[in-house]
Design a protein around this motif. Structure first.
Motif, PDB file in Angstrom:
ATOM      1  N   ARG B  36      26.530 -60.570  41.143  1.00 28.84           N
ATOM      2  CA  ARG B  36      25.232 -60.294  41.749  1.00 28.84           C
ATOM      3  C   ARG B  36      25.412 -60.264  43.265  1.00 28.84           C
ATOM      4  N   ILE B  79      18.011 -60.554  31.795  1.00 32.32           N
ATOM      5  CA  ILE B  79      17.303 -61.523  32.629  1.00 32.32           C
ATOM      6  C   ILE B  79      15.897 -61.660  32.052  1.00 32.32           C
ATOM      7  N   THR B  82      11.638 -62.467  34.694  1.00 35.21           N
ATOM      8  CA  THR B  82      12.185 -62.205  36.020  1.00 35.21           C
ATOM      9  C   THR B  82      11.334 -62.819  37.120  1.00 35.21           C
ATOM     10  N   ASP B  86      15.313 -62.800  41.785  1.00 34.73           N
ATOM     11  CA  ASP B  86      16.311 -62.082  40.989  1.00 34.73           C
ATOM     12  C   ASP B  86      16.592 -60.695  41.553  1.00 34.73           C
TER      13      ASP B  86
END
Lengths: 111, 114
Positions: B36, B79, B82, B86
């Motif tokens: 990420r 995910i 959310t 994020d």
């Protein structure tokens, strides 16, 4: 944090000049890889240098590795405007598969 | 395939919704990684697959994050519920699975949670 560090954080040069970016990491490594990222999207692999290598070349790129100092450097010679990007080093620590990335250097090459 | 392929390229979702991000590794690559990258930041490791098992998922930030992989092929990062934090680019990478190999990255999936 295991994250490595790079300096400078940002570098601004003129076309034709050389650019040097430095990277430090924290643990013993198998290898270290340098990547370029344009516009915050995908990473382009530049060079992989193994822990038993001290220097490696690819075109206008030269990478050095000093395991005693836990540091590496990337030199771009005769820079071009198209070299403008962020550059990251990533270490592959001994015994682990993942890459641990440095904080990156933003390079701006002006025409 | 010729490279690591990710989809969607861009995703805007409302806070609280679930999202799925897909990664198609280079053919024959046994190792697959998710990272990420928040805006202006470095890359954070999330999870590593060898085949369809995940020996290292130490980077998953919370139990809202999960990932699976089908054999030595496609992986999905999910995910749930959310949150705005994020929002980031989610990058997938693959390699042949040795400690000495080059790791190749896809173009990433840009997730914006509004």
């Amino acid at each position: 944090s295991q994250q490595g560090e790079e300096d400078p954080q940002a570098l601004s040069i003129q076309e034709g000049e050389n650019a040097t970016m430095n990277c430090s990491y924290k643990t013993s490594i198998n290898n270290l890889q340098w990547y370029r990222q344009n516009s915050g999207r995908g990473l382009v692999h530049l060079i992989l240098i193994r822990s038993n290598e001290r220097e490696k070349h690819s075109g206008r790129l030269r990478v050095t590795l000093d395991t005693s100092k836990k540091s590496s450097s990337l030199l771009i010679t005769a820079s071009r405007a198209a070299d403008t990007a962020s550059y990251f080093c990533a270490s592959r620590n001994t015994g682990f598969q993942k890459l641990v990335f440095g904080t990156g250097t933003r390079l701006l090459v002006s025409p | 395939g010729a490279g690591v392929s990710q989809s969607p390229s861009n995703k805007v979702t409302e806070k609280g919704k679930d999202v799925e991000l897909r990664c198609d590794p280079i053919s024959g690559h046994t190792a697959l990684y998710w990272y990420r990258q928040r805006l202006g930041q470095g890359l954070e490791f999330l999870i590593y697959f060898q085949g369809n098992s995940a020996p290292d998922k130490s980077g998953l930030p919370s139990d809202r994050f999960s990932a699976e992989r089908t054999g030595e092929s496609v992986s999905t990062l999910t995910i749930q519920r959310t949150q705005q934090e994020d929002s980031a680019v989610y990058l997938c990478a693959s390699s042949s699975g040795t400690s000495w190999d080059t790791i190749y990255f896809g173009e990433g999936s840009w997730l914006t949670v509004v």
